[in-house]
Scaffold this motif. Structure first.
Motif, mmCIF file in Angstrom:
data_model
loop_
_atom_site.group_PDB
_atom_site.id
_atom_site.type_symbol
_atom_site.label_atom_id
_atom_site.label_comp_id
_atom_site.label_asym_id
_atom_site.label_seq_id
_atom_site.Cartn_x
_atom_site.Cartn_y
_atom_site.Cartn_z
ATOM 1 N N ILE A 87 0.873 -1.183 0.000
ATOM 2 C CA ILE A 87 0.000 0.000 0.000
ATOM 3 C C ILE A 87 0.907 1.228 0.000
ATOM 4 O O ILE A 87 1.692 1.426 0.923
ATOM 5 C CB ILE A 87 -0.895 0.047 1.265
ATOM 6 C CG1 ILE A 87 -1.619 -1.283 1.491
ATOM 7 C CG2 ILE A 87 -1.865 1.212 1.201
ATOM 8 C CD1 ILE A 87 -2.645 -1.638 0.473
ATOM 9 N N ASP A 88 0.780 2.036 -1.032
ATOM 10 C CA ASP A 88 1.661 3.192 -1.221
ATOM 11 C C ASP A 88 1.043 4.454 -0.614
ATOM 12 O O ASP A 88 -0.171 4.522 -0.431
ATOM 13 C CB ASP A 88 1.819 3.395 -2.743
ATOM 14 C CG ASP A 88 3.124 4.094 -3.094
ATOM 15 O OD1 ASP A 88 3.902 4.398 -2.188
ATOM 16 O OD2 ASP A 88 3.348 4.321 -4.301
ATOM 17 N N ASP A 89 1.900 5.432 -0.354
ATOM 18 C CA ASP A 89 1.434 6.771 0.047
ATOM 19 C C ASP A 89 0.505 6.732 1.246
ATOM 20 O O ASP A 89 -0.439 7.522 1.329
ATOM 21 C CB ASP A 89 0.697 7.468 -1.114
ATOM 22 C CG ASP A 89 1.606 7.721 -2.297
ATOM 23 O OD1 ASP A 89 2.826 7.595 -2.135
ATOM 24 O OD2 ASP A 89 1.090 8.040 -3.382
ATOM 25 N N TYR A 90 0.733 5.810 2.179
ATOM 26 C CA TYR A 90 -0.185 5.680 3.305
ATOM 27 C C TYR A 90 -0.197 6.970 4.123
ATOM 28 O O TYR A 90 0.849 7.516 4.468
ATOM 29 C CB TYR A 90 0.185 4.498 4.208
ATOM 30 C CG TYR A 90 -0.837 4.294 5.295
ATOM 31 C CD1 TYR A 90 -2.051 3.682 5.022
ATOM 32 C CD2 TYR A 90 -0.620 4.781 6.573
ATOM 33 C CE1 TYR A 90 -3.019 3.542 5.994
ATOM 34 C CE2 TYR A 90 -1.576 4.642 7.564
ATOM 35 C CZ TYR A 90 -2.777 4.022 7.267
ATOM 36 O OH TYR A 90 -3.734 3.891 8.235
ATOM 37 N N ILE B 30 4.709 4.267 4.308
ATOM 38 C CA ILE B 30 4.306 5.556 4.873
ATOM 39 C C ILE B 30 4.731 6.654 3.916
ATOM 40 O O ILE B 30 5.888 6.694 3.474
ATOM 41 C CB ILE B 30 4.964 5.787 6.253
ATOM 42 C CG1 ILE B 30 4.605 4.642 7.197
ATOM 43 C CG2 ILE B 30 4.551 7.124 6.836
ATOM 44 C CD1 ILE B 30 5.267 4.748 8.547
ATOM 45 N N ASP B 31 3.820 7.535 3.594
ATOM 46 C CA ASP B 31 4.114 8.574 2.619
ATOM 47 C C ASP B 31 5.283 9.449 3.073
ATOM 48 O O ASP B 31 5.433 9.751 4.256
ATOM 49 C CB ASP B 31 2.876 9.451 2.422
ATOM 50 C CG ASP B 31 3.044 10.313 1.195
ATOM 51 O OD1 ASP B 31 2.902 9.783 0.088
ATOM 52 O OD2 ASP B 31 3.360 11.515 1.339
ATOM 53 N N LYS B 32 6.065 9.875 2.085
ATOM 54 C CA LYS B 32 7.279 10.606 2.457
ATOM 55 C C LYS B 32 6.985 11.960 3.092
ATOM 56 O O LYS B 32 7.833 12.514 3.763
ATOM 57 C CB LYS B 32 8.229 10.734 1.263
ATOM 58 C CG LYS B 32 7.752 11.515 0.086
ATOM 59 C CD LYS B 32 8.906 11.647 -0.918
ATOM 60 C CE LYS B 32 8.493 12.389 -2.167
ATOM 61 N NZ LYS B 32 7.676 11.610 -3.088
ATOM 62 N N ALA C 108 9.301 3.039 5.175
ATOM 63 C CA ALA C 108 9.270 4.505 5.218
ATOM 64 C C ALA C 108 9.969 4.992 3.963
ATOM 65 O O ALA C 108 11.111 4.614 3.702
ATOM 66 C CB ALA C 108 9.989 5.002 6.461
ATOM 67 N N GLU C 109 9.279 5.796 3.158
ATOM 68 C CA GLU C 109 9.938 6.361 1.976
ATOM 69 C C GLU C 109 10.346 7.795 2.292
ATOM 70 O O GLU C 109 9.806 8.415 3.205
ATOM 71 C CB GLU C 109 9.019 6.291 0.748
ATOM 72 C CG GLU C 109 7.729 7.043 0.909
ATOM 73 C CD GLU C 109 6.868 7.065 -0.355
ATOM 74 O OE1 GLU C 109 6.938 6.144 -1.169
ATOM 75 O OE2 GLU C 109 6.117 8.049 -0.487
ATOM 76 N N GLY C 110 11.337 8.312 1.559
ATOM 77 C CA GLY C 110 11.779 9.685 1.805
ATOM 78 C C GLY C 110 12.737 9.781 2.984
ATOM 79 O O GLY C 110 12.762 10.792 3.693
HETATM 80 CA CA CA Z 1 4.806 7.593 -2.073
#
Ligand code: CA
Ligand code: C2E
Ligand code: CA
Length: 459
Positions: free
Chosen positions: A338-341, A361-363, A395-397
């Motif tokens: 699941i992207d951009d949570y 988790i969204d950046k 965790a992205e970003g």
């Molecule tokens: Ca994203």
């Protein structure tokens, strides 16, 4: 037309206007509203700021009025307005006719605005309850934005109306950046050039590694598409994915991506590395049986380790078909993340039903993890929630060692971001992977992840 009376934007010279520094989740925006409130109307806007007008039209208003009566229909529009205002407290609202609402806001930069349009659309997408009966509003969303010093009120609202017209013909919100001379033409030119771009090899992929924190190894990567247009600069995905969706090219584009990933995945496997490569899947495609069938067929035939990153908004919009199709994908071995949570409307009810093993988790929460006090709470509770649902958290970003250290303490499973690596061409990515393998072999004592990450970064 009633809308014409609203040409004077409340943005310039209204003390209600609050500048937002960037794309903000509701909680942050609320913080920001108190920090950045501008008491003096004359100083309301700073040169360099951007302003945006976003029109939301309830397309099925007449239908609802026929079934529920005028009072209830208007009540629903008022509720929709309140929801948007709650989601983005910095917007200034005005009603433009019975079924259309205008939202205006000022932001410190352009990049915050498109996500705000998506948030507005998301806030309107969920169902509304009247006397225990659920109602769905069909909304059309069109927005225009420009630097505050560039364009007058009339042009801005005309462009927002133009975007609304365009949105009526497309499947999602339309955002127009009117800072450059002829944005509509530009858009049309991109639509015209897209099929050739796909067929003539102008698209290419970059790969960004995702690192498992506890195991200290690269366990997967995300494929990110770019368009090397013959007569323009490199075009980033945010500038053409929405166009591809609206113009009906997202399926061939995504199938191209899948084929390219299959080819690249074989090269990675030849190097002795077995990792899953994740592809971003537009929400539209989750409801497209032909795409799902083709994707399942290719993955089953080639037996490559593929994952799909999907947004929860896509699932919330068409829950039944999306969940059914996600099951089909999972059945052939495609990992679902699941992207951009946190960026859209989050729904626990749906999360539980999805065959997803990973929550990203969204950046926007991760980038400010160590510089504000609210985001760590959000990230922490998301990690606990995902673990309770038996999912791993990415965790992205992740850009700084401080963010990495905090995420590690919080129990985050996987990290992705510039600290570890920017997205790389396939050949650089393969080199990066083999440098990582050499590093693991060379390190005898237990390395700290931060040490390993700094090696990776400099590799
Ligand atoms: Ca994203
Ligand atoms: P996304 O899925 O959220 O992808 C992550 C974006 O964050 C990527 O931007 C990536 O380059 C960027 N990023 C990664 N690490 C960091 C970091 O540490 N700091 C910062 N500030 N940014 C970081 P990119 O490549 O521009 O992609 C943007 C979006 O375009 C993606 O967002 C994804 O939604 C979409 N996209 C990319 N490729 C495809 C594709 O093949 N199909 C579809 N449908 N969408 C795609
Ligand atoms: Ca992604």
């Amino acid at each position: 037309m009633a809308r014409a009376q609203k040409l004077s934007l409340p943005v310039v010279g209204s003390f209600e206007v609050v500048r937002v520094p960037d794309a903000l989740p509701a909680e942050q925006a609320r913080d920001s509203a108190t920090e950045h409130a501008i008491p003096d109307p004359a100083e309301g806007v700073i040169p360099g700021d951007w302003r945006m007008s976003c029109l939301v039209e309830v397309a099925n208003f007449s239908h609802i009025r026929r079934h529920l009566g005028s009072v209830e229909a208007e009540h629903l529009v008022a509720e929709l307005t309140a929801r948007v205002a709650q989601s983005i407290p910095t917007v200034v609202t005005s009603h433009v006719g019975r079924a259309t609402v205008q939202f205006d806001l000022v932001s410190a930069s352009r990049c915050g605005l498109e996500p705000v349009v998506r948030r507005i659309a998301d806030a309107c997408a969920a169902t509304f309850s009247i006397d225990g009966v659920e109602h769905t509003l069909t909304v059309v969303v069109g927005a225009a934005a420009c630097p505050v010093t560039q364009v007058d009120d009339v042009r801005l609202i005309e462009e927002a109306e133009g975007a609304l017209d365009e949105a009526r013909l497309s499947s999602g919100p339309v955002f127009r950046d009117i800072s450059s001379g002829a944005p509509t033409l530009d858009r049309l030119a991109l639509i015209r050039d897209l099929p050739a771009g796909i067929e003539q090899g102008q698209m290419f992929l970059q790969y960004q590694p995702k690192v498992h924190v506890r195991r200290q190894e690269i366990n997967s990567a995300e494929a990110l598409i770019r368009w090397q247009h013959p007569s323009r600069a490199l075009i980033p995905p945010n500038d053409f994915i929405t166009i591809a969706e609206e113009a009906g090219y997202i399926m061939p584009l995504t199938l191209w991506t899948l084929e390219q990933v299959i080819v690249d995945q074989r090269l990675i496997a030849e190097d002795g590395n077995a990792i899953t490569i994740f592809i971003n899947i537009s929400g539209q495609l989750l409801g497209n049986d032909a795409f799902i069938e083709q994707a399942c067929k290719r993955v089953a035939e080639t037996k490559v380790m593929i994952g799909f990153e999907i947004t929860e908004t896509a699932v919330i919009r068409y829950p039944e078909i999306a969940i059914k199709n996600l099951m089909r994908l999972a059945d052939v071995g495609i990992s679902i993340a699941i992207d951009d949570y946190g960026a859209g409307l989050s729904s626990l009810a749906y999360l539980k039903q999805l065959p997803a093993k990973e929550l990203k988790i969204d950046k926007m929460f991760v980038l400010q993890l160590t510089s504000n006090s609210r985001d760590p709470l959000i990230v922490r509770s998301t990690i606990d929630l995902a673990h309770a649902l038996d999912m791993e958290v990415t965790a992205e970003g992740v850009e700084t060692p401080a963010a990495l250290a905090l995420l590690s303490v919080m129990g985050c499973d996987i990290v992705q971001g510039y600290l570890i690596s920017r997205p790389l061409s396939i050949s650089d990515f393969r080199e990066f992977m083999s440098a990582d393998r050499k590093l693991s072999l060379a390190v005898t004592s237990q390395p700290t992840f931060t040490r390993a990450a700094s090696f990776w970064k400099s590799a």
